[in-house]
Design a protein around this motif. Structure first.
Motif, mmCIF file in Angstrom:
data_model
loop_
_atom_site.group_PDB
_atom_site.id
_atom_site.type_symbol
_atom_site.label_atom_id
_atom_site.label_comp_id
_atom_site.label_asym_id
_atom_site.label_seq_id
_atom_site.Cartn_x
_atom_site.Cartn_y
_atom_site.Cartn_z
ATOM 1 N N VAL A 116 49.400 -37.217 132.617
ATOM 2 C CA VAL A 116 50.765 -37.131 133.152
ATOM 3 C C VAL A 116 51.212 -38.491 133.679
ATOM 4 N N TRP A 117 50.330 -39.168 134.397
ATOM 5 C CA TRP A 117 50.686 -40.485 134.932
ATOM 6 C C TRP A 117 50.929 -41.485 133.809
ATOM 7 N N ALA A 118 50.068 -41.469 132.794
ATOM 8 C CA ALA A 118 50.258 -42.373 131.658
ATOM 9 C C ALA A 118 51.566 -42.072 130.942
ATOM 10 N N HIS A 119 51.906 -40.793 130.851
ATOM 11 C CA HIS A 119 53.161 -40.430 130.189
ATOM 12 C C HIS A 119 54.360 -40.988 130.942
ATOM 13 N N ARG A 120 54.322 -40.978 132.252
ATOM 14 C CA ARG A 120 55.447 -41.508 133.015
ATOM 15 C C ARG A 120 55.678 -42.985 132.702
ATOM 16 N N ILE A 121 54.584 -43.725 132.565
ATOM 17 C CA ILE A 121 54.715 -45.140 132.221
ATOM 18 C C ILE A 121 55.261 -45.284 130.805
ATOM 19 N N ALA A 122 54.674 -44.535 129.866
ATOM 20 C CA ALA A 122 55.124 -44.603 128.476
ATOM 21 C C ALA A 122 56.587 -44.186 128.344
ATOM 22 N N HIS A 123 56.972 -43.142 129.082
ATOM 23 C CA HIS A 123 58.346 -42.639 129.011
ATOM 24 C C HIS A 123 59.337 -43.688 129.537
ATOM 25 N N ALA A 124 58.931 -44.415 130.556
ATOM 26 C CA ALA A 124 59.802 -45.469 131.091
ATOM 27 C C ALA A 124 60.048 -46.551 130.044
ATOM 28 N N PHE A 125 59.014 -46.941 129.319
ATOM 29 C CA PHE A 125 59.181 -47.923 128.240
ATOM 30 C C PHE A 125 60.039 -47.347 127.121
ATOM 31 N N TYR A 126 59.827 -46.054 126.820
ATOM 32 C CA TYR A 126 60.578 -45.429 125.722
ATOM 33 C C TYR A 126 62.075 -45.413 126.031
ATOM 34 N N LYS A 127 62.437 -45.098 127.271
ATOM 35 C CA LYS A 127 63.844 -45.056 127.645
ATOM 36 C C LYS A 127 64.490 -46.442 127.552
ATOM 37 N N ARG A 128 63.666 -47.484 127.648
ATOM 38 C CA ARG A 128 64.183 -48.849 127.512
ATOM 39 C C ARG A 128 64.112 -49.338 126.060
ATOM 40 N N LYS A 129 63.845 -48.384 125.140
ATOM 41 C CA LYS A 129 63.791 -48.638 123.698
ATOM 42 C C LYS A 129 62.651 -49.569 123.296
ATOM 43 N N LEU A 130 61.633 -49.630 124.136
ATOM 44 C CA LEU A 130 60.416 -50.364 123.797
ATOM 45 C C LEU A 130 59.427 -49.364 123.197
ATOM 46 N N TYR A 131 59.783 -48.861 122.015
ATOM 47 C CA TYR A 131 59.093 -47.733 121.419
ATOM 48 C C TYR A 131 57.635 -48.035 121.082
ATOM 49 N N PHE A 132 57.384 -49.222 120.570
ATOM 50 C CA PHE A 132 56.015 -49.559 120.161
ATOM 51 C C PHE A 132 55.072 -49.571 121.365
ATOM 52 N N ILE A 133 55.501 -50.226 122.442
ATOM 53 C CA ILE A 133 54.664 -50.270 123.646
ATOM 54 C C ILE A 133 54.441 -48.855 124.185
ATOM 55 N N LEU A 137 41.644 -41.636 125.873
ATOM 56 C CA LEU A 137 40.896 -41.521 127.127
ATOM 57 C C LEU A 137 40.847 -40.108 127.676
ATOM 58 N N THR A 138 41.886 -39.312 127.415
ATOM 59 C CA THR A 138 41.983 -37.988 128.046
ATOM 60 C C THR A 138 41.874 -36.814 127.078
ATOM 61 N N GLY A 139 42.092 -37.053 125.779
ATOM 62 C CA GLY A 139 42.121 -35.945 124.825
ATOM 63 C C GLY A 139 43.428 -35.181 124.841
ATOM 64 N N ILE A 140 44.435 -35.736 125.527
ATOM 65 C CA ILE A 140 45.740 -35.085 125.651
ATOM 66 C C ILE A 140 46.788 -35.997 125.024
ATOM 67 N N GLU A 141 47.565 -35.463 124.093
ATOM 68 C CA GLU A 141 48.582 -36.268 123.425
ATOM 69 C C GLU A 141 49.974 -35.826 123.875
ATOM 70 N N ILE A 142 50.679 -36.710 124.535
ATOM 71 C CA ILE A 142 52.052 -36.448 124.969
ATOM 72 C C ILE A 142 52.943 -37.526 124.373
ATOM 73 N N HIS A 143 53.902 -37.117 123.560
ATOM 74 C CA HIS A 143 54.811 -38.102 122.980
ATOM 75 C C HIS A 143 55.621 -38.751 124.101
ATOM 76 N N PRO A 144 55.791 -40.065 124.059
ATOM 77 C CA PRO A 144 56.496 -40.741 125.162
ATOM 78 C C PRO A 144 57.945 -40.316 125.329
ATOM 79 N N ALA A 145 58.551 -39.679 124.319
ATOM 80 C CA ALA A 145 59.940 -39.245 124.439
ATOM 81 C C ALA A 145 60.084 -37.901 125.144
ATOM 82 N N ALA A 146 58.988 -37.160 125.290
ATOM 83 C CA ALA A 146 59.062 -35.833 125.913
ATOM 84 C C ALA A 146 59.550 -35.942 127.352
#
Length: 222
Positions: free
Chosen positions: A37-54, A65-74
């Motif tokens: 969940v914490w990693a997703h928040r970071i990824a989602h912040a980059f996604y909203k700034r259109k830094l899709y690759f990062i 690392l966790t076995g959990i896949e959350i798309h950064p746009a979710a």
């Protein structure tokens, strides 16, 4: 809400939902659902700034690392609890409300290559049990529950339970459902239908036996 207050709120949810949690340091270091969940928040912040690759790199590292896949746009609300978490997949256009609980092996996925909104929406207080597959642009209502191993392809109303493959809705007399889900005592609509049919067969057998007995007595009287 500040970052550290939000992190503490996330850890408090673990203590509320998991009786095995003993200390904040244990939760902080060992709970993969929390890390995802914490990693997703970071990824989602980059996604909203259109830094899709990062954003995708962060989500894939978190998956490794966790076995959990959350798309950064979710879109994920507050106090999401992912229990154990291994094998959980949350798709790109998922919308998850507050106080949602997801168990291991759950897939919130699409049903094909359609464009636009193609993943589920989970309203506040929804609970998705172990191994359930919730597929397509459907809505799981507030305080609704999806039983273990179910495959859900239709909307689930608020305060309802769905079980089976494909998932069938079992309403609880319009009353709010407890967030505690008894995985070993789920309603089974297929079994209920089979029992109903068996009852009809038994009644027909009894009626046929009575008719045969009546005809036999009639022949003797002749």
């Amino acid at each position: 809400m500040g970052m550290f207050k939000r992190m503490k709120e996330d850890m408090d949810v673990v203590f509320e939902q998991d009786p095995a949690a003993r200390s904040y340091i244990e939760v902080l270091l060992t709970y993969s659902g929390l890390h995802a969940v914490w990693a997703h928040r970071i990824a989602h912040a980059f996604y909203k700034r259109k830094l899709y690759f990062i954003a995708r790199i962060i989500s894939q590292v978190a998956r490794f690392l966790t076995g959990i896949e959350i798309h950064p746009a979710a879109n994920i609300g507050r106090r999401l609890f992912i229990d154990h978490g291994m094998g959980v997949v949350i798709g790109e256009t998922c919308d998850i409300g507050d106080n949602v609980t997801i168990f291991q092996g759950v897939t919130l996925g699409g049903t094909g290559k359609e464009k636009g909104k193609r993943h589920p929406t989970l309203k506040d207080h929804a609970l998705i049990a172990t191994g359930a597959k919730v597929l397509g642009s459907i809505t799981i209502g507030e305080s609704a529950k999806v039983g273990a191993g179910s495959v859900v392809l239709i909307d689930v109303p608020d305060h309802a339970t769905v079980v089976g493959i494909p998932g069938k809705i079992v309403k609880q007399n319009g009353e709010k459902v407890s967030r505690q889900l008894d995985h070993n005592n789920l309603p089974d609509p297929v079994q209920d239908r089979c029992q109903h049919l068996q009852g009809q067969i038994d009644a027909l057998k009894l009626e046929l036996a009575q008719l045969k007995e009546g005809n036999s007595n009639g022949d003797k009287n002749l």
